[in-house]
Design an enzyme around this catalytic site. Structure first.
Site, mmCIF file in Angstrom:
data_model
loop_
_atom_site.group_PDB
_atom_site.id
_atom_site.type_symbol
_atom_site.label_atom_id
_atom_site.label_comp_id
_atom_site.label_asym_id
_atom_site.label_seq_id
_atom_site.Cartn_x
_atom_site.Cartn_y
_atom_site.Cartn_z
ATOM 1 N N LYS A 1 1.215 -1.464 -0.133
ATOM 2 C CA LYS A 1 0.153 -0.097 -0.376
ATOM 3 C C LYS A 1 0.926 1.093 -0.122
ATOM 4 O O LYS A 1 0.544 2.095 -0.462
ATOM 5 C CB LYS A 1 -1.028 0.252 1.067
ATOM 6 C CG LYS A 1 -1.933 -0.977 1.184
ATOM 7 C CD LYS A 1 -3.545 -0.715 2.138
ATOM 8 C CE LYS A 1 -4.206 -1.687 1.397
ATOM 9 N NZ LYS A 1 -5.528 -1.437 2.099
ATOM 10 N N LYS B 1 -3.620 -9.446 -6.885
ATOM 11 C CA LYS B 1 -5.235 -10.092 -5.333
ATOM 12 C C LYS B 1 -6.550 -9.862 -5.647
ATOM 13 O O LYS B 1 -6.111 -8.274 -6.284
ATOM 14 C CB LYS B 1 -4.664 -9.949 -4.264
ATOM 15 C CG LYS B 1 -5.601 -10.486 -3.386
ATOM 16 C CD LYS B 1 -5.440 -9.632 -1.787
ATOM 17 C CE LYS B 1 -5.975 -8.460 -1.868
ATOM 18 N NZ LYS B 1 -6.931 -7.863 -1.338
ATOM 19 N N LYS C 1 -10.016 -3.844 -3.321
ATOM 20 C CA LYS C 1 -11.503 -2.628 -3.621
ATOM 21 C C LYS C 1 -10.838 -2.305 -3.898
ATOM 22 O O LYS C 1 -11.133 -0.821 -5.086
ATOM 23 C CB LYS C 1 -12.199 -2.676 -2.353
ATOM 24 C CG LYS C 1 -12.556 -3.988 -1.557
ATOM 25 C CD LYS C 1 -13.481 -2.914 -0.272
ATOM 26 C CE LYS C 1 -13.236 -3.991 0.678
ATOM 27 N NZ LYS C 1 -12.193 -3.512 1.212
HETATM 28 P P1 ATP Z 1 -8.447 -2.777 -0.129
HETATM 29 O O1 ATP Z 1 -7.974 -3.588 -1.621
HETATM 30 O O2 ATP Z 1 -8.737 -1.723 0.389
HETATM 31 O O3 ATP Z 1 -7.300 -3.244 0.228
HETATM 32 P P2 ATP Z 1 -9.547 -5.836 0.310
HETATM 33 O O4 ATP Z 1 -10.071 -6.037 -0.960
HETATM 34 O O5 ATP Z 1 -7.731 -6.299 0.185
HETATM 35 O O6 ATP Z 1 -9.564 -3.651 0.390
HETATM 36 P P3 ATP Z 1 -10.188 -5.982 3.088
HETATM 37 O O7 ATP Z 1 -11.216 -5.037 3.618
HETATM 38 O O8 ATP Z 1 -8.898 -5.564 2.903
HETATM 39 O O9 ATP Z 1 -10.418 -5.618 1.124
HETATM 40 O O10 ATP Z 1 -10.756 -7.879 2.903
HETATM 41 C C1 ATP Z 1 -11.808 -7.570 3.623
HETATM 42 C C2 ATP Z 1 -11.334 -9.318 3.436
HETATM 43 O O11 ATP Z 1 -11.248 -10.058 2.560
HETATM 44 C C3 ATP Z 1 -10.217 -9.642 4.587
HETATM 45 O O12 ATP Z 1 -10.336 -10.919 5.162
HETATM 46 C C4 ATP Z 1 -9.514 -10.610 3.383
HETATM 47 O O13 ATP Z 1 -7.809 -11.010 3.930
HETATM 48 C C5 ATP Z 1 -10.536 -10.702 2.068
HETATM 49 N N1 ATP Z 1 -10.214 -10.653 0.932
HETATM 50 C C6 ATP Z 1 -10.295 -9.663 0.456
HETATM 51 N N2 ATP Z 1 -9.590 -9.680 -1.003
HETATM 52 C C7 ATP Z 1 -9.296 -10.560 -0.949
HETATM 53 C C8 ATP Z 1 -8.856 -11.931 -2.275
HETATM 54 N N3 ATP Z 1 -9.118 -11.222 -3.240
HETATM 55 N N4 ATP Z 1 -9.327 -13.315 -2.284
HETATM 56 C C9 ATP Z 1 -10.618 -13.965 -1.240
HETATM 57 N N5 ATP Z 1 -10.316 -12.888 -0.298
HETATM 58 C C10 ATP Z 1 -10.301 -11.645 0.064
#
Ligand code: ATP
Ligand code: LTN
Length: 330
Positions: free
Chosen positions: A114, A196, A199
């Protein structure tokens, strides 16, 4: 009967949740909520570690709460609340920042990723974020933390900090375990199967739970595929198709073997079409329920208020012990 565990997990209210969040985290939460004591948090204090617009943050908090309910979390079975409604998270976050070491936080891959993405004006909060996440978990004597694979390193840190605190100040915290999905703990981006699904990525990288059917179909039909032919599960050699197969498995319940049997001789186009149909069918009721909850702000507010009261009672009791064991206060 299996022991009732105490579960804690959370999602950052940054943008819309996507199918990776659903498969990696939310889907497990729904399955686990009936037989355990569960707290599911909307971690807004984590969201502000990168710049946020106040109006949008407020909207994203409500939207995340509506999503929790839409996927099937039931406030009669679990506690749903907003992190900043329970001030003990911030207090224990500070305390955990004094227990964690610089070198430990410097190793955190989410921080490195990040910080690199943001390039400049990286906040101190982004760096100390894992100390706050440890606090979230340890505040409730959590035994199980259901998360996606990217959060394993943070949960490992929470374990280390719990043990260190216990050694230094006497037995105070339970040492929790992470649980991840057998398949789907790391759903990859549709436009780049090496990163990955996230969001904060491109619009095309993710299927958001709020996406309309035509948007879902377009994104899946345009998803990157591997070179060569054939539908077979091999995340190393065929990362893109294996990722789409994982999503297929989660929205249909079909095993990888069955998917290979059904689509083995078919082309990528046919498989994607079937995946798009199954995903639309699976996500449509969730999208509709989410929209319904978004319209009923009063009900959302009632659920979050009641969740915050329940969480606050538990957190307050725990923080008194923590302060006492550390020698804080009068
Ligand atoms: P950001 O991009 O803002 O970091 P993010 O998509 O990584 O957001 P988080 O709010 O950080 O989402 O994660 C919420 C939950 O979803 C956590 O348990 C995280 O491990 C899970 N998660 C996030 N992205 C994935 C993915 N691509 N596959 C499986 N689990 C995920
Ligand atoms: N760091 C997590 C969100 C998060 C969390 C938590 C997850 C904050 N506190 C406690 C599980 C338990 C993330 O970025 N996904």
């Amino acid at each position: 009967m299996a022991k009732r565990e105490t579960l804690f997990s959370g999602i950052q209210p940054t943008n819309q949740t996507h199918i990776g969040n659903y498969i990696g985290a939310l889907k497990q939460w729904v399955e686990l909520q009936s037989s355990n004591n569960c707290l599911f948090c909307i971690v807004d204090l984590h969201a502000i570690t990168v710049p946020q617009n106040p109006e949008k943050l407020r909207e994203d908090i409500r939207s995340t709460a509506a999503t929790y309910l839409a996927v099937g979390l039931d406030p009669k079975k679990c506690t749903i609340f907003v992190q900043s409604d329970v001030p003990e998270h911030a207090e224990l976050g500070w305390i955990m920042g004094t227990v964690a070491r610089m070198s430990e936080l410097e190793r955190m891959t989410q921080f490195k990723d990040k910080a690199k993405k943001q390039k400049e004006n990286v906040s101190v909060g982004l760096f100390t974020y894992p100390a706050l996440m440890s606090a979230d978990i340890l505040l409730y004597d959590t035994t199980i933390v259901p998360v996606g694979e990217d959060q394993m390193q943070h949960v490992e840190l929470a374990r280390t900090l719990a043990r260190r605190f216990n050694t230094q100040f006497g037995e105070t915290f339970n040492v929790p375990h992470a649980v991840i999905q057998k398949t789907g703990a790391r759903i990859m981006s549709l436009d780049d199967p090496k990163t990955k699904m996230s969001k904060s990525g491109t619009l095309a990288n993710a299927i958001f739970l709020s996406d309309a059917p035509d948007v879902i179909t377009r994104k899946i039909m345009r998803a990157v595929t591997d070179s060569g032919k054939g539908i077979s599960f091999d995340p190393t050699k065929k990362p893109a198709i294996s990722n789409l197969m994982t999503i297929f498995h989660h929205v249909t319940g079909d095993s990888m073997e069955k998917i290979e049997q059904d689509f083995g001789n078919k082309g990528y186009g046919d498989f994607k079409k079937a995946l798009a149909e199954a995903t639309v069918e699976y996500l449509t009721p969730i999208r509709k329920k989410r929209e319904m909850y978004m319209k009923d702000q009063k009900e959302l507010d009632r659920i979050l208020k009641s969740g915050a009261e329940t969480a606050h009672k538990k957190a307050l009791k725990k923080i008194v012990t923590i302060r006492k064991n550390m020698g804080l206060g009068r």
